[in-house]
Structures are given as structure tokens and as C-alpha cells.
Enzyme design. Structure first.
Site, short mmCIF file in Angstrom:
data_model
loop_
_atom_site.label_atom_id
_atom_site.label_comp_id
_atom_site.label_asym_id
_atom_site.label_seq_id
_atom_site.Cartn_x
_atom_site.Cartn_y
_atom_site.Cartn_z
N ARG A 47 -20.90 47.33 76.73
CA ARG A 47 -22.31 47.49 77.11
C ARG A 47 -22.41 48.63 78.11
O ARG A 47 -21.41 49.21 78.50
CB ARG A 47 -22.92 46.17 77.65
CG ARG A 47 -22.02 45.23 78.34
CD ARG A 47 -21.74 45.38 79.80
NE ARG A 47 -22.76 45.98 80.58
CZ ARG A 47 -22.52 46.84 81.54
NH1 ARG A 47 -21.29 47.22 81.83
NH2 ARG A 47 -23.51 47.36 82.24
N ASP A 230 -31.26 53.27 81.16
CA ASP A 230 -30.97 53.20 79.73
C ASP A 230 -31.77 54.24 78.95
O ASP A 230 -31.36 54.67 77.88
CB ASP A 230 -31.26 51.80 79.19
CG ASP A 230 -30.15 50.86 79.64
OD1 ASP A 230 -30.21 50.38 80.79
OD2 ASP A 230 -29.19 50.67 78.86
#
Ligand code: MRU
Length: 335
Positions: A47, A230
Site C-alpha cells: 500500500r 494519494d
């Protein structure tokens, strides 16, 4: 660096550090099929925005090399579609896949060329992390107290991290630094991952419950807040782990500057504002239970993985192109 690399190409397969097992177990897993790579991304075994881009790139190269289920063109296309559907928010994933697609088209799906491109994506990320660290180093003087959220360190990238990169460089330079680490509910990337990698690196850190963020900032001894991202929209709004917006509001209230550390691969000038950033919805079970034990009754649940923080709360972006003001972001990263 005492933190193990979270990903490595291992002669035709991908070796990952399974981040779901940390900090209890340092478990390495060999991914040998496209589906295993996709599941590793979906389950957060790997991740962090840059790292999932790297993993997906290696996934495409691996699929081309193994060539199971059709012509090489079909195999590469299937891999790009499957991996592109794993997580919508981090634009790094989609950027990396676009690069792999271009190489696939140019070379007729040549596995060697695809692997070379995946390696380049990995190596470039390591370089960008170091540059981010250099851009942020002046913000971490001797005795600094830095607050972060989630995990934007070694475990989230191909290098020394984004938000944690200035901390690593300050530590390397012999400066004393303390990092305040909110646990980061619901999946505890702060408690499980950031605290783990800082402890492994010999950097002082204090773990707090997310609910303590505002009170800790009120003490007036936090030098700055450093977060990852992100996806960063053209106007400087950015998506990051849920809880970042609240942290940013609390930081402003207490006059603590917030800096967002991210490589250019996280900037998406095609998104005019944060409203256009797709936000991943995750399973309700992540917040209705804890440690395999149900902790909430059967009620409706809303569990987005990320929130959007407006650019007005950002002092500056720390990027591989240096420190950039929110107002300058779009032209500095114009495609
Ligand atoms: O759901 P995750 O753990 O992938 O979320 C990660 C984050 O929100 C990070 O802060 C972000 O990806 C930046 S990592 C350098």
C-alpha cells in the site's frame, strides 16, 4: 537504512513484505500471478500511493513474462485493466500503468522491455523520495517535533518515503527529531507501520490515538505537520488517508504549518479541484470490528479510505522539484 524494502523483483516473481502482518510478524510473500498482485494491493499487503504504482508495474511485467491466457497483447491489456481496478484514489497507480501500456504498445508486449520500465519506475521513485527529503530538510531542525498521519515512509514507496523523507535525512544529519504518530484508524497504518519503521530506524516517536491530535497540537511544541498524498488536484486540494482533513484543520487552529510531501507522480493536473478526485470506498467490516471481534451493531456504515483537504490549509508542497506553493502547483507540474 534498517527498514527492509517493501518490494523487490525476484527472478520472474515479486517479493513483498506483507504489511497486513506488521508489526507482529515480518512476513515476506512471493507473488507469482496477476491475481495475487491485484489481491495484495486490494488487501493492503502492499500500500501507499507510490508503492502500489511500482507493484502494478512489476505485475504487468510479470504477466507479460508468464504469458498465461492468450496473446501477449491480451495478457498485458488484461493485467492493466485488472490492476487499474484495484484502488481508484492514488493517481500513481494509474500513471505507472499508463507508462507500462505505452511500452507494451511500442514493443509488442516485450517482457524484457516491460520489466526494464517497471525497474525504472521503481528507481525513479527512490530518487524522487530523496529529493523530497532534501526539499523538506530545512523544516526539521535539531530538536524538531513532527506530526504525521498514516504511513508515508519507506513502507509506502520505493525509497525513503515522502512525508518521512525529511525526517530520515534530518536523523542522518545527526539532528534530534521526535515524530508524533496518530494511530490512523481504521487500519492503523500509523500504529502498525509508521511506529514500526521509525522504531527500526532508531528515530524517537510517540504514538497517540487519533482523537488526541488536536490536544497534542495545542501544546505548541509541534514544529510542523508532514503528510503524504494519494492525489493532488491542480488547485492544490489533496486526497490522503482519512483523518488528514481533521488534522489539517487542527493544525491551522494552532498555527502549526502543514506541508504535503509527494512526488510529481502524485500531482494530477487533470483534476481541477479535490471534488474531482475519486475516493475509494472500503468494506464496512474495517470499522465494525476489531481484531476479529465485532465492535459495532448492524448499522449503516460509511468507510471512505481517504478524505480531501483543501489547498487553503497547505503551507507548501515538498516535491522532487523542490518546495512548491499551492498556487504554483499547476504550472510547475503541467503535463
Ligand atoms: O490506504 P493506504 O495505506 O494505501 O493509504 C496511504 C496513504 O494515505 C499515504 O499517506 C499516501 O499514499 C502517501 S504514501 C507516500
Amino acid at each position: 537504512m534498517t527498514v527492509p524494502a517493501p518490494i523487490a523483483w525476484a527472478s520472474g516473481s515479486i517479493r513483498i513484505l506483507d504489511q497486513t502482518a506488521l508489526p507482529v510478524e515480518e512476513r515476506y510473500v512471493q507473488l507469482t500471478s496477476l491475481e495475487e498482485v491485484a489481491r495484495a494491493i486490494e488487501t493492503l499487503a502492499i500500500r501507499g500511493a507510490p508503492l502500489i504504482g511500482i507493484a502494478a508495474a512489476y505485475g504487468v511485467a510479470m504477466a507479460a513474462g508468464r504469458r498465461v491466457g492468450g496473446s501477449v497483447g491480451q495478457v498485458v491489456t488484461n493485467a492493466i485493466v485488472r490492476l487499474g481496478g484495484t484502488r481508484p484514489t492514488a493517481v500513481n497507480l494509474h500513471r505507472a500503468l499508463a507508462r507500462m501500456e505505452a511500452v507494451g504498445l511500442r514493443t509488442g508486449g516485450d517482457a524484457e522491455a516491460l520489466l526494464a520500465e517497471a525497474r525504472r519506475i521503481h528507481e525513479e521513485d527512490a530518487v524522487m523520495c530523496r529529493r523530497i527529503g532534501e526539499a523538506g530538510l530545512p523544516l526539521v531542525p535539531d530538536g524538531a517535533v513532527v506530526m504525521t498521519i498514516c504511513n508515508a515512509g519507506v513502507l509506502a514507496t520505493g525509497g525513503i518515503g515522502t512525508a518521512l523523507a525529511p525526517v530520515y535525512l534530518a536523523h542522518e544529519a545527526g539532528r534530534r527529531v521526535e515524530v508524533i504518530v496518530p494511530e490512523t484508524r481504521p487500519l492503523l497504518q500509523g500504529a502498525r507501520l509508521t511506529a514500526w519503521e521509525l522504531a527500526r530506524s532508531g528515530i524517537a516517536c510517540t504514538l497517540i490515538a487519533d482523537g488526541m491530535i488536536a490536544s497534542r497540537l495545542r501544546r505548541a511544541d509541534v514544529t510542523c505537520v508532514l503528510t503524504g498524498a494519494d492525489r493532488i488536484a491542480a488547485n492544490g486540494d489533496f486526497a490522503n488517508k482519512v483523518g488528514t482533513y481533521g488534522l489539517a484543520l487542527a493544525a491551522r487552529e494552532h498555527d502549526v504549518p502543514l506541508f504535503v510531501a509527494a512526488p510529481g507522480t502524485t500531482v494530477d493536473v487533470a483534476c481541477p479541484t479535490g471534488d474531482a478526485i475519486p475516493i475509494e470506498a472500503r468494506d464496512a467490516s474495517e470499522i465494525t470490528g476489531f481484531g476479529g471481534q465485532r465492535t459495532a451493531p448492524e448499522v449503516p456504515v460509511w468507510n471512505p479510505a481517504f478524505d480531501v483537504t483543501p489547498a487553503t490549509l497547505v503551507r507548501a508542497f515538498l516535491t522532487d522539484r523542490g518546495r512548491v506553493d499551492p498556487a504554483q502547483l499547476a504550472w510547475r507540474f503541467a503535463a
